[in-house]
Design an enzyme around this catalytic site. Sequence first.
Site, PDB file in Angstrom:
ATOM      1  N   LYS A 119       0.838  -1.224   0.000  1.00 24.28           N
ATOM      2  CA  LYS A 119       0.000   0.000   0.000  1.00 24.28           C
ATOM      3  C   LYS A 119       0.862   1.258   0.000  1.00 24.28           C
ATOM      4  O   LYS A 119       0.678   2.162   0.819  1.00 24.28           O
ATOM      5  CB  LYS A 119      -0.967  -0.002   1.182  1.00 24.28           C
ATOM      6  CG  LYS A 119      -1.976  -1.151   1.139  1.00 24.28           C
ATOM      7  CD  LYS A 119      -3.091  -0.971   2.125  1.00 24.28           C
ATOM      8  CE  LYS A 119      -4.096  -2.100   2.101  1.00 24.28           C
ATOM      9  NZ  LYS A 119      -3.581  -3.396   2.572  1.00 24.28           N
TER      10      LYS A 119
HETATM   11  O1  LIG Z   1      -4.714  -4.419  -0.275  1.00 23.74           O
HETATM   12  C1  LIG Z   1      -5.148  -5.332   0.446  1.00 23.74           C
HETATM   13  O2  LIG Z   1      -4.716  -6.461   0.351  1.00 23.74           O
HETATM   14  C2  LIG Z   1      -6.304  -5.034   1.302  1.00 23.74           C
HETATM   15  C3  LIG Z   1      -7.165  -4.066   0.831  1.00 23.74           C
HETATM   16  C4  LIG Z   1      -8.421  -3.917   1.439  1.00 23.74           C
HETATM   17  O3  LIG Z   1      -9.276  -3.162   0.976  1.00 23.74           O
HETATM   18  N1  LIG Z   1      -8.714  -4.670   2.526  1.00 23.74           N
HETATM   19  C5  LIG Z   1      -7.836  -5.580   3.061  1.00 23.74           C
HETATM   20  O4  LIG Z   1      -8.198  -6.252   4.032  1.00 23.74           O
HETATM   21  N2  LIG Z   1      -6.591  -5.721   2.491  1.00 23.74           N
HETATM   22  C6  LIG Z   1      -5.583  -6.626   3.096  1.00 23.74           C
HETATM   23  O5  LIG Z   1      -6.053  -7.961   2.939  1.00 23.74           O
HETATM   24  C7  LIG Z   1      -5.789  -8.730   4.108  1.00 23.74           C
HETATM   25  C8  LIG Z   1      -7.117  -9.224   4.655  1.00 23.74           C
HETATM   26  O6  LIG Z   1      -6.926 -10.175   5.635  1.00 23.74           O
HETATM   27  P1  LIG Z   1      -8.102 -11.134   6.148  1.00 23.74           P
HETATM   28  O7  LIG Z   1      -9.215 -10.231   6.567  1.00 23.74           O
HETATM   29  O8  LIG Z   1      -7.473 -11.847   7.296  1.00 23.74           O
HETATM   30  O9  LIG Z   1      -8.475 -12.021   5.010  1.00 23.74           O
HETATM   31  C9  LIG Z   1      -5.039  -7.819   5.067  1.00 23.74           C
HETATM   32  O10 LIG Z   1      -3.658  -8.065   4.910  1.00 23.74           O
HETATM   33  C10 LIG Z   1      -5.369  -6.424   4.601  1.00 23.74           C
HETATM   34  O11 LIG Z   1      -4.306  -5.524   4.817  1.00 23.74           O
END
Ligand SMILES: O=C(O)c1cc(=O)[nH]c(=O)n1[C@@H]1O[C@H](COP(=O)(O)O)[C@@H](O)[C@H]1O
Length: 306
Positions: free
Chosen positions: A105
């Site tokens: 990011k």
């Molecule tokens: O860019 C990302 O990966 C991301 C964008 C977004 O809108 N929301 C989001 O949750 N993420 C990332 O995706 C992962 C989600 O993790 P879980 O919720 O455990 O599946 C985390 O590492 C967040 O930083």
Amino acid sequence: MVNFADVLIDESKKKNSVLVVGLDPDVKFLPDCLLKNVDYSSNESISDAIYEFNKIIINAVADHVVAVKPQLAYYEVYGSYGIKALEKTISYARSKELIIINDAKRGDIGSTSAAYARAFLGDGAISGDMVTVNPFLGSDGYMPFIEAAQENNKGVFLLLKTSNPSSYEIQDLKLENGELLYFKLAEEIEKLACKTIGVNNYSFIGAVVGATYPEEAKRIRETLPHSIFLVPGFGAQGGKAEDLSVFFDVSGNGAVVSSSRGIIYSYMNETDDWNKTTENEMQGYINEAAIKAKEQLNEVRFSSNR
Ligand SMILES: O=C(O)c1cc(=O)[nH]c(=O)n1[C@@H]1O[C@H](COP(=O)(O)O)[C@@H](O)[C@H]1O
């Protein structure tokens, strides 16, 4: 011309999967077998355990995912040893021929973005194949990433409509003409994406659209037909497979869906005493969770329910 969207789509066809597994290692959730020799006062020792954990995950999911997505914060927190664990994780994932999406990011003024782009899209030790980019500094902040991706035949995912509950506070602000901010950004991305399409009609300039916002995704998909979506928020954040068909095109392409906690800590749901899970058992549970997620996504991505 073939671009990184084509590479992603080919890999997805080869694996019959649009699943991305996030490598977000948190020592709090590791079982005793990985922590027995850890010295909590040593970043090196913790980082070694993290690398072992990542190897188990990669072994468990390699045949079922289109890519792995390390989240940088989980490594940066342990300083240089954490970064070393990330480096080793990236090379281990490469040895399994996996695509790597660094969830960093990043985004800054032009010259600093160019330096970030060299770090994540060049040939350095923590460079992957794609990187998440924060476009909210404007075009001089995100163009260096797009230029580096084009030059090195790699890709980017620009944050567009993120999965978190408060994303509306900024991203859904209404502009003077009544349009929402994220929608305007989608139009700007499309202007670049439509000029850089590959053989599958997709650009290497992708966009992040949260699984938690399927209604918004439907409209974004129409406005932004040439970007692959990275869709986080599936699983632990409440995004459900049955709502995700709108993210895909009629061929079942156009999106890759990521899950971190729902897969990598799946062993925690299996027994009350998850601390005692062995490495073999962990690998088995993570493998089962990845296969289940892959199949759930395959069911909806070819559905005509859009
Ligand atoms: O860019 C990302 O990966 C991301 C964008 C977004 O809108 N929301 C989001 O949750 N993420 C990332 O995706 C992962 C989600 O993790 P879980 O919720 O455990 O599946 C985390 O590492 C967040 O930083």
